[in-house]
Design a protein around this motif. Structure first.
Motif, PDB file in Angstrom:
ATOM      1  N   THR A 209       0.908  -1.207  -0.092  1.00 32.62           N
ATOM      2  CA  THR A 209       0.033  -0.111   0.135  1.00 32.62           C
ATOM      3  C   THR A 209       0.973   1.422  -0.030  1.00 32.62           C
ATOM      4  O   THR A 209       1.842   1.381   0.887  1.00 32.62           O
ATOM      5  N   LEU A 210       0.681   2.202  -0.975  1.00 35.28           N
ATOM      6  CA  LEU A 210       1.471   3.350  -1.071  1.00 35.28           C
ATOM      7  C   LEU A 210       0.673   4.755  -0.880  1.00 35.28           C
ATOM      8  O   LEU A 210      -0.461   4.647  -1.382  1.00 35.28           O
ATOM      9  N   ALA A 211       0.830   5.175   0.322  1.00 34.86           N
ATOM     10  CA  ALA A 211       0.234   6.474   0.741  1.00 34.86           C
ATOM     11  C   ALA A 211       0.786   7.664  -0.106  1.00 34.86           C
ATOM     12  O   ALA A 211       1.598   7.469  -1.259  1.00 34.86           O
ATOM     13  N   ASP A 212       0.164   8.711  -0.142  1.00 36.43           N
ATOM     14  CA  ASP A 212       0.435   9.753  -1.203  1.00 36.43           C
ATOM     15  C   ASP A 212       1.860  10.192  -1.310  1.00 36.43           C
ATOM     16  O   ASP A 212       2.764  10.336  -0.249  1.00 36.43           O
ATOM     17  N   GLY A 213       2.535  10.284  -2.227  1.00 32.99           N
ATOM     18  CA  GLY A 213       3.906  10.379  -2.755  1.00 32.99           C
ATOM     19  C   GLY A 213       4.867   9.345  -2.376  1.00 32.99           C
ATOM     20  O   GLY A 213       6.047   9.655  -2.664  1.00 32.99           O
ATOM     21  N   ALA A 214       4.204   8.097  -1.984  1.00 30.85           N
ATOM     22  CA  ALA A 214       5.402   7.084  -1.685  1.00 30.85           C
ATOM     23  C   ALA A 214       5.957   6.663  -3.014  1.00 30.85           C
ATOM     24  O   ALA A 214       5.290   6.500  -3.956  1.00 30.85           O
ATOM     25  N   ASN A 215       7.220   5.863  -2.816  1.00 33.80           N
ATOM     26  CA  ASN A 215       7.751   5.434  -4.023  1.00 33.80           C
ATOM     27  C   ASN A 215       8.374   4.077  -3.746  1.00 33.80           C
ATOM     28  O   ASN A 215       9.496   4.001  -2.896  1.00 33.80           O
ATOM     29  N   VAL A 216       7.937   2.860  -4.212  1.00 34.72           N
ATOM     30  CA  VAL A 216       8.155   1.814  -4.258  1.00 34.72           C
ATOM     31  C   VAL A 216       8.600   0.985  -5.501  1.00 34.72           C
ATOM     32  O   VAL A 216       8.040   1.218  -6.307  1.00 34.72           O
ATOM     33  N   THR A 217       9.692   0.325  -5.217  1.00 33.79           N
ATOM     34  CA  THR A 217      10.259  -0.436  -6.349  1.00 33.79           C
ATOM     35  C   THR A 217      10.382  -1.783  -5.941  1.00 33.79           C
ATOM     36  O   THR A 217      10.922  -2.003  -5.036  1.00 33.79           O
ATOM     37  N   SER A 218       9.589  -2.716  -6.798  1.00 32.89           N
ATOM     38  CA  SER A 218       9.445  -4.055  -6.363  1.00 32.89           C
ATOM     39  C   SER A 218      10.165  -4.905  -7.573  1.00 32.89           C
ATOM     40  O   SER A 218       9.799  -4.850  -8.572  1.00 32.89           O
TER      41      SER A 218
END
Ligand SMILES: Nc1ncnc2c1ncn2[C@@H]1O[C@H](COP(=O)(O)OP(=O)(O)OP(=O)(O)O)[C@@H](O)[C@H]1O
Ligand SMILES: [Mg+2]
Lengths: 428, 257
Positions: A209-218
């Motif tokens: 789950t990505l909140a506002d502006g989160a940056n996730v690389t999977s």
């Protein structure tokens, strides 16, 4: 008419590992819902090409033992978490010790934390679309919860090595949940490996789950053995202006299935999904992706490449669903496929459902073989035919491999690709 | 060096080359001219070993060795180089990687050690200067998005790197502006050597002002119908092909009917 086959009750008995009560309760409830669950067949639309590879025999229901030696193929320098047969092994793990980042195994959660997690598990996935992920929810024995507070930044990639030891038949149900707070950043590598040669199944679920502006690389690297059926689901929910990037590299097996579901729920969210699949022998690999453009002004960009040699079978199904309110959506999907043998099969299907009128949506799919004119050009310069085949095959996926932002993953993938080339292209 | 005797070749059961005889000695430059579709590229491709064309009879030897027994890559290693009329674009393979792989394949064949990336980069930069290609082209995909003229310069660059015994240049002059023609001609002239032969296919005698051939042949209807010295090209430029009893548009195919 024969009744449709249903899930054997043998699968519905979680065993052993201790978990906080709220998670045990959740598991039980999910299990109850699976009683008499029909198994996918040829007629199940999203398992059409793959049901024949799925072997849910009773011996697969046995939980693999949560002990033994771990041996990651990624000799990783930084942060890592080792899972063995779906259970976390703290001795083999190295956590970051950073403000704002908590990494816990499910059995270390307080009852309160566990209750909160139990409320959220499965919420990123459309469970009707990923029936097999429901089995994980009924059976997981452990898992990893990663929480990033607002603005927390993980300074190096976190490697999660999921290993199964196939010394006897059975299955493992690893699970991870990543809760990325506002403007937090993380790069996470999931590597799937195996040892031993008995038939086993890995059924894994990863949620983000990505909140506002989160940056996730999977990053997902699928390297299990010829004896491992792999059924994986990844669910992603993105809020405003968040960015999710997925890079997956997978090598075939008796059954390989990955469902990737992304929901763009906040304006300005964007996702980029890259995938490379390589199959040989009689291997199988099936990628099903689903991007839900729920909010307006979101971007999605998806690029998948399949390479199938020998008598192998690769499948790509890419769905893009643009909801009515998702105006100004921008969606691009591209799937190219390379058949290296006449006996190989590739099935590709784009599924576009567009309910908003002001959107940009482009998609393309091709299936082809290595280009003869290009091959001739290369060998006319003295390059060996085998080398020319390798250059052209790499050319097909280079762009995607080069985009993987972690060098050790690129190298591991390349080493495995080189093995594939050795087995596929004869020495002159 | 190269000896072609009564060569017949077909593509998709259609005979294109109908008895070609040609002798080329080391150090010589031969030009082949002829109408569109007369079989010039077919001859070039057959020499390089393109399997799309079937040699139905005749022989080709390179320094006494039967070329027809060799695979394309073996021919290249024996010193045959073809500059393509239409160089192939290969996105995803960088020009640099392609060139280094080719050069190292040749070196391995000669029993020389591989050139590492740094050594090769140095060499490639020098040679790219020689054909007036910005070294930035080395990083791009092979011929990917190159203009017509850039592709031709890339072909000459490859010839300079690979140092063939026999360079076959299939319309390497077409589509070049005046400056590029000069650059390419200089490149070809740099290739001229005692122990090397050059076979150039061209439609224009202007190239032959820059690269003066020893012999000029006219290929029409799949056969060499006339051979002469440099002055033959001038005569063709002035008079067309009609005086040789060939219609300008006569092709390998139409002459069969
Ligand atoms: N792959 C192919 N399949 C069918 N026909 C072919 C093929 N390649 C060449 N041909 C035919 O063979 C004939 C000779 O072609 P070729 O390319 O050798 O001519 P050329 O002399 O090089 O012409 P140009 O001056 O236009 O380059 C033409 O009629 C052409 O259409
Ligand atoms: Mg031609």
């Amino acid at each position: 008419m024969k009744p449709a086959p249903t899930l054997s009750s043998a699968f519905l008995h979680p065993v052993g590992h201790s978990l906080p009560e709220p998670l045990v309760a959740l598991r039980k409830q999910r299990g109850t819902a699976l009683v008499d669950m029909p198994l996918p067949t040829r007629k199940t639309e999203n398992w059409k090409y793959s049901s024949k590879y799925l072997k849910l025999t009773d011996d697969m229901a046995i939980a693999l033992p949560a002990e033994g030696k771990t041996g990651s193929s990624l000799a990783v320098p930084g942060y890592k978490v080792a899972f063995l047969n779906g259970v976390m092994i703290p001795e083999a793990s190295e956590y970051p010790d950073l403000d704002g980042i908590t990494i816990q195994s499910f059995d270390d959660l307080s009852d309160e934390e566990a209750a909160d997690l139990a409320d959220r598990l499965d919420n990123t996935l459309d469970n009707n679309a990923v029936q097999m992920a429901r089995l994980n929810s009924a059976r997981f024995e452990d898992g990893l919860l990663i929480r990033l507070s607002p603005d927390a930044v993980l300074d190096q990639p976190l490697f999660i090595v999921h290993e199964v030891t196939a010394d006897a038949s059975g299955s493992a149900f690893p699970r991870i949940y990543v809760d990325a707070g506002r403007h937090s950043q993380i790069t996470l590598v999931e590597e799937y490996i195996s040892s031993g040669s008995e038939p086993v199944m890995v059924n894994t679920v990863s949620e983000f789950t990505l909140a506002d502006g989160a940056n996730v690389t999977s990053i997902r690297l699928n390297m299990e053995g010829e004896n491992v059926q792999h059924i994986g689901a990844t669910g992603v929910r993105q809020q405003r202006s968040s960015r999710f990037e997925s890079h997956s590299v997978g090598f075939g097996g008796p059954l390989r299935r990955h469902d990737l579901q992304v929901r763009l729920e906040g304006e300005g969210a964007e996702c980029k999904l890259n995938g490379v699949v390589v199959t040989q022998g009689k291997q199988h690999y099936d990628n099903h992706t689903n991007i839900e453009h729920v909010a307006a002004h979101c971007n999605s960009e998806e690029t998948y490449r399949n390479i199938a040699a020998d008598q192998s079978h690769a499948i790509f199904n890419g769905r893009i669903h643009i909801h009515q309110d998702a105006q100004k959506s921008n969606a691009e999907m591209n799937n190219k496929n390379l058949l290296l043998s006449n006996g190989a099969e590739i099935d590709t299907k784009p599924e576009l459902e567009i309910y908003a009128d002001d959107v940009k949506c482009a998609h393309g799919a091709t299936i082809g073989q290595l280009d003869e004119a290009s091959l001739f050009y290369l060998v006319s310069r003295g390059i060996a035919r085998r080398e020319a085949n390798v250059l052209l095959t790499m050319a097909f996926i280079n762009e995607l491999v080069e985009q993987i932002p972690v060098a050790v993953v690129r190298e591991t993938a390349q080493t495995r690709l080189n093995q594939f080339f050795d087995q596929t292209f004869e020495e002159a | 060096m190269l000896s072609i005797k009564n060569l017949h070749a077909s593509v998709e059961d259609k005979e294109i080359l109908k008895g070609i005889n040609l002798e080329i000695k080391a150090g010589e430059v031969h030009a082949i001219m002829g109408p569109n579709g007369s079989g010039k590229s077919t001859l070039s491709q057959v020499l390089a070993g393109n399997e799309a064309f079937e040699v139905t009879s005749g022989e080709i030897t390179l320094n006494g060795e039967n070329l027809l027994d060799l695979e394309t890559e073996e021919r290249a290693r024996e010193g045959i180089f073809l500059a393509f009329q239409y160089p192939v674009e290969i996105p995803g393979v960088s020009n640099l990687q392609f060139l280094r792989t080719a050069v190292n394949a040749m070196r391995a064949h000669r029993g020389e050690p591989e050139m590492n990336a740094a050594e090769f980069m140095k060499l490639a930069k020098e040679v790219s200067k020689q054909v007036d290609l910005d070294p930035a082209f080395l990083k791009r995909g092979v011929n990917e998005g190159f203009s017509g003229g850039e592709k031709k310069r890339n072909e000459i660059m490859q010839a300079l790197l690979l140092q063939p015994k026999l360079a076959i240049l299939d319309e390497t002059d077409s589509g070049l502006d005046i400056d590029a023609l000069q650059v390419v001609s200089n490149g070809v002239n740099a290739l001229r050597a005692e122990d090397r032969a050059i076979l150039m296919v061209t439609h224009y005698q202007r190239l032959l002002n820059h690269i003066v051939p020893d012999y000029v042949h006219v290929l029409a209807g799949g056969k060499i119908v006339k051979s002469g010295g440099r002055e033959l090209a001038l005569e063709l430029e002035e008079r067309g092909y009609g005086w040789l009893g060939i219609k300008d548009e006569e092709t390998a195919d139409s002459s069969a009917n």
